[in-house]
Scaffold this active site. Structure first.
Site, short mmCIF file in Angstrom:
data_model
loop_
_atom_site.label_atom_id
_atom_site.label_comp_id
_atom_site.label_asym_id
_atom_site.label_seq_id
_atom_site.Cartn_x
_atom_site.Cartn_y
_atom_site.Cartn_z
CG ASP A 124 -0.07 5.55 2.68
OD1 ASP A 124 -1.34 5.94 2.18
OD2 ASP A 124 0.40 4.97 3.36
CG ASP A 179 -5.34 3.40 5.11
OD1 ASP A 179 -5.98 3.03 5.84
OD2 ASP A 179 -4.11 4.07 5.07
CG HIS A 232 -5.73 7.99 2.05
ND1 HIS A 232 -5.84 7.05 0.77
CD2 HIS A 232 -4.92 7.31 2.69
CE1 HIS A 232 -4.75 5.89 0.77
NE2 HIS A 232 -4.43 6.04 2.10
CG HIS A 247 -1.76 1.34 1.29
ND1 HIS A 247 -2.44 1.80 0.26
CD2 HIS A 247 -1.85 2.22 2.43
CE1 HIS A 247 -2.91 2.84 0.79
NE2 HIS A 247 -2.58 3.08 1.97
#
Length: 923
Positions: free
Chosen positions: A19, A129, A355, A17
């Protein structure tokens, strides 16, 4: 020793994941992304047993990687075509609530477009997420032929470091469920019940593997509804586990009755669908962790660094309600639609939508870079708007102004919203220009322009109606043209600013006006009739009043507002609240034992700011002493990583001055009272909200969310323990009972709360100041204290009760969209001076998009039904077209419609409906 769990299949899906920016700035995260991707490609090319990798559902990672490693494109394309590297469908993993409905769709369109260029796309709604999930996600996915969504939050409690906590009753007993949108669209939901790291770093050593798998298998079996168990082999920024094939061989030896496969979502979902039980739970609408204790929802990211949200709202509006529709209108008049420029502007904006970015929950360096991206996207949008407007105004017939003499200055006002509207227009007009190419000496050039007589004037429309205006002489101004066919053309000009109230500007269209200087012949006109006469300001200097509402500013700065149609009066509006915040960028936490302060007992200074026939405004100034910051113990608690729920810090008794300047403004034709706020923040560790007591008797309220006016309970569920019960909004929050209602519109203020104070007070967050990121470590963020000047824009819209809120919602949507203006000369043209490109009607429908599809060239128009009642859409294009057909969020043509009949198109409750209109373009 071996384990004994027969008849099961363990699907191990490798991923990381990613980010894009978070606890490190973008370039530092990208540095590690390059290493991860290099290692991944080399591993897959070297070891055929390393079968699959899920690239986090966002194609921007390919962009970021190939910018540095362009020579790896062919390798990536081969792995994607072979079905080993899985990409898409999104461009970025956005925050769903803090980005607009159209931004969510552009994100999907951009991701699918990028994925096609590489050969394949993962048809999975991937939300690993996201901080809660929008209710209309299943409908958006279904319209894009995606029938499965995977997500990690929203229907179960997650706490510190994303650890799953126990709860008496989950909304779903299984990690598989049916997720249903408000319109009834369903997708299969896959919940990462043990988070998306439950298969991370699988041991190759037999003894360690046995312990690992005994624990992980039991945890997965606890929630799985089928024999197919999902294990996510990765976590945030997780490097590739290159020895996974060996680890799975070890697991297979330990558990001979379980099949361990290095899987992918395609294989896992196929197996899942073949063995699902009939008793899956149906979970409807928004997934916001409503059935939790409320401490891990991350909802207060809606108020972290509010300046980012405000810039985002402006950027989205500029693209959705400015650049796209204006470029579409210009395209219908022969101008090429700037697909490539719009995609660039959208992608630049969407790079701020992950996000951890738009949520404002990253380190300071991240959010500094975001400001630059917002500016870059807006600069492109401004150029598209300018080119489109310039093309259109040359083709609008302004010959009606020819009778007013050579000094008449025509201009066109554009309304890109879905409703006929009016509003205050302010535009700059050059009464004279001298171009440098004319060879006039600079001194003489400037002297000529400075000595031009400017004595004011009037505004007329094409029907000859005169409108009151205010003219401001801006003096000498330097400017330049950038023609497409020759060198730049600089000039000096004498410039005026003209302000007036335009009314009845058609939906999706324009109206022509002209400025006529005093002294010009007005021709054979009937007796002048002004659209605006009289004053909106009462003799007391404290009251604003038009045909719809009356607003009085009280001594303490609060507003008393009366809705004339319904007779309901609302009191105590616009009081400010200040409370401490010892939380972080993710979650608000008021200090133990603290009572919030308000401005209710302050004495305000009130004066008249503006008094014109079409608008009046009052200025309210309040000087407020508030605590300077939290006590020093808060810094110690942060240093020691004491979780925010357990902090004991309070605010210091030392105070600082907070000066708040509020301007309340009423337009003659306005349905609501506009409220503008300016404040200079010198305090830390606190939150400022504006309060709107409604005194309405209702247990529910409505908030503008993504393609819906979401109905939410005023009281939280029984499991809720957090004293705060904040929510997300887009354009407005609204309450009503059977007799009256109040809607509060905003621009970029995404957090609100309906207080449980006996008055159903709407509290809108204007500023939140905190000093750390939060989450898994200590990351100081001094810039998240948001020092300095801040502003906010709201509108208070009273209305009737029951179903009488349609006009208020429409007003709230229009509040976010400016009227655009383009200047031109006196000339003929094929477009009438008052014109709409699309005539449509439909109760409870909001126009969301007017653009041109890249793949087909069709004009795409989209609406959504904000209500729970079925309605009908009638739409008649006012341009030549070959056909009109139903479409979807992917802008594909479906069933052909009778485009000339204007007949009703059925629109179900909460339905998103899109039309594709094939235009006949001029040669």
């Amino acid at each position: 020793m071996t384990g004994t769990r027969g008849g099961k299949t363990a699907h191990v899906i490798s991923h990381s994941h990613w980010d894009r920016e978070w606890y490190l700035p973008f370039e530092k995260h990208r540095y590690h992304l390059i290493k991860l991707m290099d290692r991944l490609v080399e591993t897959m090319e070297r070891d055929p047993a390393y079968r699959s990798f899920h690239l986090d559902g966002q194609t921007i990672l390919l962009e970021d990687y190939l910018t540095v490693r362009p020579e790896r494109r062919e390798s990536l394309q081969r792995l994607i075509r072979e079905g080993r590297l899985h990409i898409g469908p999104w461009y970025v993993l956005q925050d769903e609530f803090l980005t607009s409905g159209e931004a969510n769709i552009r994100n999907l369109l951009a991701g699918l477009r990028d994925a096609r260029e590489f050969g394949a796309v993962s048809k999975l709604g991937y939300f690993p997420d996201s901080f809660g999930h929008i209710g209309q996600a299943p409908q958006i996915l279904q319209q894009a032929d995606i029938d499965v969504a995977a997500f990690g939050r929203g229907v179960k409690p997650t706490g510190f470091n994303n650890e799953v906590t126990e709860q008496a009753a989950y909304e779903s007993p299984y990690s598989e469920l049916l997720w249903e949108a408000p319109d009834g669209s369903q997708v299969l939901g896959i919940l990462f019940a043990n988070w998306y790291s439950n298969g991370n770093e699988v041991p190759t050593d037999s003894e360690q593997a046995l312990s690992f798998w005994d624990e992980r298998l039991a945890a997965a079996e606890k929630y799985a509804s089928t024999p197919h168990l999902l294990f996510m082999n990765g976590c945030d920024h997780q490097p590739v586990q290159t020895d996974l094939p060996q680890a799975l061989r070890t697991a297979a030896e330990l558990y001979p009755d379980i099949e361990f496969i290095h899987s992918d979502f395609n294989a896992y979902v196929k197996a899942l669908k073949q063995s699902m039980p009939d008793d899956l739970s149906v979970i409807r609408g928004e997934l916001r962790s409503q059935r939790t204790d409320g401490w891990g929802t991350l909802v207060n990211t809606a108020s972290a660094r509010i300046y980012l949200k405000q810039r985002n709202e402006r950027g989205q509006t500029m693209l959705e309600k400015g650049a796209e529709p204006l470029a579409a209108y210009a395209h219908l008049l022969g101008l090429d639609y700037p697909h490539h420029q719009l995609l660039h502007a959208w992608k630049t904006l969407m790079q701020n939508h992950p996000h951890d970015s738009i949520c404002g929950c990253s380190v300071d360096e991240v959010h500094r870079e975001m400001v630059t991206r917002f500016e870059k996207s807006s600069q492109t949008a401004e150029c598209i708007i300018a080119d489109s407007v310039a093309h259109i105004v040359k083709r609008v017939d302004t010959s009606a102004f020819g009778g007013y003499g050579e000094q008449a200055l025509p201009f066109i006002v554009f309304n890109t919203t879905g409703w006929k509207r009016g509003g205050i227009v302010s535009t700059e007009l050059d009464v004279s220009r001298i171009y440098f190419r004319e060879g006039v000496e600079f001194g003489e050039m400037k002297a000529r322009l400075k000595t031009l007589p400017v004595n004011g004037g009037t505004i007329v429309d094409a029907e000859g109606r005169q409108l009151a205006c205010i003219v401001t002489d801006l003096g000498l101004r330097f400017g330049y043209d950038l023609p497409d066919d020759r060198f730049r053309q600089p000039y000096f000009a004498r410039t005026l600013r003209v302000e007036f109230e335009a009314d009845d500007v058609p939906t999706c269209g324009h109206r022509a006006f002209a400025y006529i200087p005093f002294g010009q012949e007005l021709g054979e006109l009937p007796e002048p009739r002004f659209a605006s006469e009289g004053s909106l300001l009462a003799d007391d200097g404290r009251t604003l009043e038009n045909d719809r509402i009356k607003a009085t500013v009280e001594d303490n700065g609060s507003v008393t507002l009366t809705d004339k149609a319904g007779g309901r009066t609302f009191r105590g509006l616009c009081i400010y609240e200040n409370a401490g915040d010892v939380g972080n960028e993710y979650m608000y936490r008021q200090p133990n034992g603290e009572t919030a302060q308000t401005t209710e007992l302050l004495q305000a200074q009130v004066k008249v700011l503006t008094d014109t026939p079409y608008e009046a405004a009052l200025e309210i100034v309040q000087e407020w002493q508030i605590p300077e910051e939290a006590e020093a113990s808060l810094a110690r608690e942060r240093d020691e990583l004491i979780w925010f729920t357990g902090r004991r810090s309070v605010r210091t008794e030392q105070t600082v001055a907070l000066r708040i300047r509020t301007v309340v403004r009423l337009q003659r034709g306005g349905r609501g009272l506009q409220v503008n706020v300016e404040l200079n923040n010198t305090a830390r560790d606190h939150r400022i909200r504006m309060l709107f007591p409604t005194d309405l008797r209702t247990d529910v309220h409505y908030a503008d969310s993504i393609f819906e006016a979401a109905r939410r309970d005023n009281e939280p569920a029984a499991e809720w323990r957090n004293p705060s019960y904040c929510h997300h909004q887009q354009a407005f929050v609204s309450l009503h009972d059977e007799t009256a209602g109040l809607t509060i519109a905003n621009k970029g203020l995404n957090e609100y709360e309906v207080l449980r104070d006996g008055r159903n007070t709407i509290a809108v967050t204007l500023l939140r100041s905190v000093g750390e990121l939060g989450d898994w470590g200590l990351f100081p963020t001094p810039e998240a204290q948001c020092p300095g000047m801040h502003g906010a824009e709201l509108m208070i819209i009273p209305h009737g009760g029951g179903g009488q809120r349609t006009d208020a919602y429409a007003e709230a949507y229009q509040f976010q969209t400016p009227l655009y203006v383009g200047t031109t000369g006196v000339h003929g043209g094929e477009v009438p001076p008052c014109h709409s490109w699309l005539n449509w009607s439909g109760r409870d429908l909001a126009l969301s998009a007017f653009k041109v599809a890249e793949d087909t060239g069709d004009v795409i128009v989209r609406w959504f039904n904000w209500s729970g009642e079925a309605t009908e859409l009638a739409a008649i294009p006012a341009f030549a077209h070959e056909r009109m057909a139903m479409s979807d969020v992917l802008e594909r043509c479906g069933e052909k419609l009778e485009s000339d009949s204007g007949g009703g198109i059925p629109v179900g409750p909460h339905r998103i409906v899109t039309l594709a209109i094939t235009p006949q373009l001029p040669d």
